[in-house]
Design an enzyme around this catalytic site. Structure first.
Site, PDB file in Angstrom:
ATOM      1  CB  SER A  97      77.742 112.014  99.827  1.00 31.46           C
ATOM      2  OG  SER A  97      77.623 111.994 101.245  1.00 31.46           O
ATOM      3  CE1 TYR A 115      75.718 106.659  99.946  1.00 26.91           C
ATOM      4  CE2 TYR A 115      77.059 108.155 101.245  1.00 26.91           C
ATOM      5  CZ  TYR A 115      75.968 107.927 100.429  1.00 26.91           C
ATOM      6  OH  TYR A 115      75.130 108.971 100.090  1.00 26.91           O
TER       7      TYR A 115
HETATM    8  N1  LIG Z   1      69.698 111.232 101.046  1.00 32.48           N
HETATM    9  C1  LIG Z   1      70.840 111.767 101.440  1.00 32.48           C
HETATM   10  O1  LIG Z   1      70.983 112.232 102.588  1.00 32.48           O
HETATM   11  C2  LIG Z   1      71.983 111.855 100.499  1.00 32.48           C
HETATM   12  C3  LIG Z   1      72.011 111.167  99.318  1.00 32.48           C
HETATM   13  N2  LIG Z   1      73.101 111.302  98.489  1.00 32.48           N
HETATM   14  C4  LIG Z   1      73.163 110.601  97.225  1.00 32.48           C
HETATM   15  O2  LIG Z   1      72.086 110.995  96.406  1.00 32.48           O
HETATM   16  C5  LIG Z   1      71.817 109.958  95.468  1.00 32.48           C
HETATM   17  C6  LIG Z   1      70.327 109.677  95.476  1.00 32.48           C
HETATM   18  O3  LIG Z   1      69.962 109.146  96.726  1.00 32.48           O
HETATM   19  P1  LIG Z   1      68.557 109.415  97.442  1.00 32.48           P
HETATM   20  O4  LIG Z   1      67.704 110.245  96.589  1.00 32.48           O
HETATM   21  O5  LIG Z   1      68.855 109.830  98.797  1.00 32.48           O
HETATM   22  O6  LIG Z   1      68.008 107.919  97.539  1.00 32.48           O
HETATM   23  P2  LIG Z   1      66.765 107.163  96.914  1.00 32.48           P
HETATM   24  O7  LIG Z   1      66.834 105.797  97.483  1.00 32.48           O
HETATM   25  O8  LIG Z   1      65.533 107.974  97.058  1.00 32.48           O
HETATM   26  O9  LIG Z   1      67.104 107.132  95.346  1.00 32.48           O
HETATM   27  C7  LIG Z   1      68.028 106.265  94.779  1.00 32.48           C
HETATM   28  C8  LIG Z   1      67.674 106.072  93.329  1.00 32.48           C
HETATM   29  O10 LIG Z   1      68.645 105.196  92.743  1.00 32.48           O
HETATM   30  C9  LIG Z   1      67.964 104.129  92.108  1.00 32.48           C
HETATM   31  N3  LIG Z   1      68.800 102.940  92.043  1.00 32.48           N
HETATM   32  C10 LIG Z   1      69.275 102.193  93.070  1.00 32.48           C
HETATM   33  N4  LIG Z   1      69.990 101.155  92.591  1.00 32.48           N
HETATM   34  C11 LIG Z   1      69.966 101.257  91.246  1.00 32.48           C
HETATM   35  C12 LIG Z   1      70.523 100.496  90.194  1.00 32.48           C
HETATM   36  N5  LIG Z   1      71.242  99.390  90.418  1.00 32.48           N
HETATM   37  N6  LIG Z   1      70.304 100.894  88.910  1.00 32.48           N
HETATM   38  C13 LIG Z   1      69.539 101.984  88.650  1.00 32.48           C
HETATM   39  N7  LIG Z   1      68.997 102.755  89.611  1.00 32.48           N
HETATM   40  C14 LIG Z   1      69.210 102.388  90.897  1.00 32.48           C
HETATM   41  C15 LIG Z   1      66.689 103.941  92.909  1.00 32.48           C
HETATM   42  O11 LIG Z   1      65.704 103.206  92.203  1.00 32.48           O
HETATM   43  C16 LIG Z   1      66.312 105.406  93.124  1.00 32.48           C
HETATM   44  O12 LIG Z   1      65.682 105.923  91.977  1.00 32.48           O
HETATM   45  C17 LIG Z   1      72.664 108.762  95.890  1.00 32.48           C
HETATM   46  O13 LIG Z   1      73.820 108.713  95.076  1.00 32.48           O
HETATM   47  C18 LIG Z   1      73.043 109.099  97.318  1.00 32.48           C
HETATM   48  O14 LIG Z   1      74.242 108.523  97.692  1.00 32.48           O
HETATM   49  C19 LIG Z   1      74.160 112.093  98.818  1.00 32.48           C
HETATM   50  C20 LIG Z   1      74.172 112.766  99.979  1.00 32.48           C
HETATM   51  C21 LIG Z   1      73.089 112.722 100.905  1.00 32.48           C
HETATM   52  C1  LIG Z   2      74.878 111.988 103.893  1.00 32.94           C
HETATM   53  C2  LIG Z   2      74.742 110.855 102.974  1.00 32.94           C
HETATM   54  O1  LIG Z   2      75.405 110.802 101.964  1.00 32.94           O
HETATM   55  C3  LIG Z   2      73.797 109.788 103.275  1.00 32.94           C
HETATM   56  C4  LIG Z   2      74.391 108.692 104.055  1.00 32.94           C
HETATM   57  O2  LIG Z   2      75.515 108.798 104.544  1.00 32.94           O
HETATM   58  O3  LIG Z   2      73.711 107.652 104.212  1.00 32.94           O
END
Ligand SMILES: NC(=O)C1=CN([C@@H]2O[C@H](COP(=O)(O)OP(=O)(O)OC[C@H]3O[C@@H](n4cnc5c(N)ncnc54)[C@H](O)[C@@H]3O)[C@@H](O)[C@H]2O)C=CC1
Ligand SMILES: CC(=O)CC(=O)O
Length: 258
Positions: free
Chosen positions: A140, A153
């Site tokens: 991130s 985080y």
């Molecule tokens: N949405 C954003 O703005 C950003 C997200 N990220 C990162 O991207 C990655 C994906 O996040 P998003 O798609 O945004 O969120 P999301 O909530 O849509 O997806 C998260 C995924 O992780 C799974 N998950 C959560 N806990 C779990 C566990 N204990 N075991 C197995 N699976 C688990 C969920 O079921 C889901 O499939 C994360 O690592 C997040 O930190 C990084 C930068 C920005």
């Molecule tokens: C920018 C990200 O990684 C998302 C968050 O801070 O919640």
């Protein structure tokens, strides 16, 4: 024909958001996919299958090392190899350090950071045997800079950028690369919760809350899309990216350029 056709990827947390887009992006290149995560798995599987590849699902909890070991061995057994590992599963909790529940700290460190150590630990022997692998850690902008109320985080994401560098260095003379992708705001369920909380707290509409959230940090004024991130992951898996090693590659609308 895609260079990646017939390879196998495990994308942790691929039932929604960025992970699902990564899985679909790789599947469009002919990559077979092991799906993982707690979201709507049937929907994820159907979308990936529609790309014409083999798909399976493993429900490992990424906070549990024994379940992660089983996830890797089942992936290798089912598909014959694990070539591309995308460490994506992640959760968020916001509070000041003083108010941060210790259980939330432990869960975020386990899921957002330690799980990537465990998957990598178990996946490397197979990749080394074949002298080819791609490990992509979804970090991130919070792996590069901090924000208030996100201690666990930010600590986990800085940690995963560090882990990325070490894995890249330890495998620098092999066909295995390890890189981190550092997205800014992406409108997924993880961020929608923060938008909802902001709308509620500031008594504004959801649209206004989305606008303000992005405007506060991201100079472009736009969300990054999961599909844009998937395209970067596909590039990192290509032969052209074989000398991209240990990078923390931001795609953040200018957030970290400030
Ligand atoms: N949405 C954003 O703005 C950003 C997200 N990220 C990162 O991207 C990655 C994906 O996040 P998003 O798609 O945004 O969120 P999301 O909530 O849509 O997806 C998260 C995924 O992780 C799974 N998950 C959560 N806990 C779990 C566990 N204990 N075991 C197995 N699976 C688990 C969920 O079921 C889901 O499939 C994360 O690592 C997040 O930190 C990084 C930068 C920005
Ligand atoms: C920018 C990200 O990684 C998302 C968050 O801070 O919640």
């Amino acid at each position: 024909m895609s260079q990646l056709k017939g390879k196998t990827a495990l994308v942790t947390g691929s039932t929604s958001g960025i992970g699902l887009a990564m899985a679909i992006g790789l599947a469009k290149q002919g990559v077979n996919i092991m799906v993982n995560g707690f979201g709507e798995k049937d929907n994820a599987i159907a979308q990936i299958k529609a790309c014409g590849v083999e798909v399976d699902y493993h429900g490992a909890d990424m906070s549990k090392p024994a379940e992660i070991a089983d996830l890797i061995s089942q992936t290798e057994k089912r598909f014959g190899s694990l070539d591309i590992l995308v460490n994506n599963a992640g959760i968020q909790h916001t509070a000041t350090v003083q108010d941060f529940p210790a259980a939330q700290w432990d869960a975020i460190i386990a899921i957002n950071l330690s799980s990537a150590f465990h998957t990598t630990h178990y996946a490397l022997p197979g990749m080394k045997k074949r002298n080819w692998g791609r490990i992509i850690n979804i970090a991130s902008v919070h792996g590069l800079v901090g924000s208030a109320q996100k201690s666990a985080y930010v600590a986990a994401k800085h940690g995963i950028v560090g882990l990325t560098k070490v894995v890249a260095l330890e495998n620098a003379q092999t066909g295995i690369t390890c890189n981190a992708i550092c997205p800014g705001w992406v409108l997924t369920p993880l961020v929608q919760k923060q938008v909802d909380a902001r709308a509620e707290r500031e008594k504004i509409t959801n649209e206004q809350a989305k606008h303000d959230l992005v405007a506060e940090k991201q100079p472009s004024g736009n969300f990054v899309t999961p599909e844009q991130l998937a395209a970067l992951a596909v590039f990192l898996c290509s032969q052209d990216a074989s000398e991209v090693r240990g990078a923390a590659w931001n795609m953040d609308g200018g957030w970290t350029a400030q």
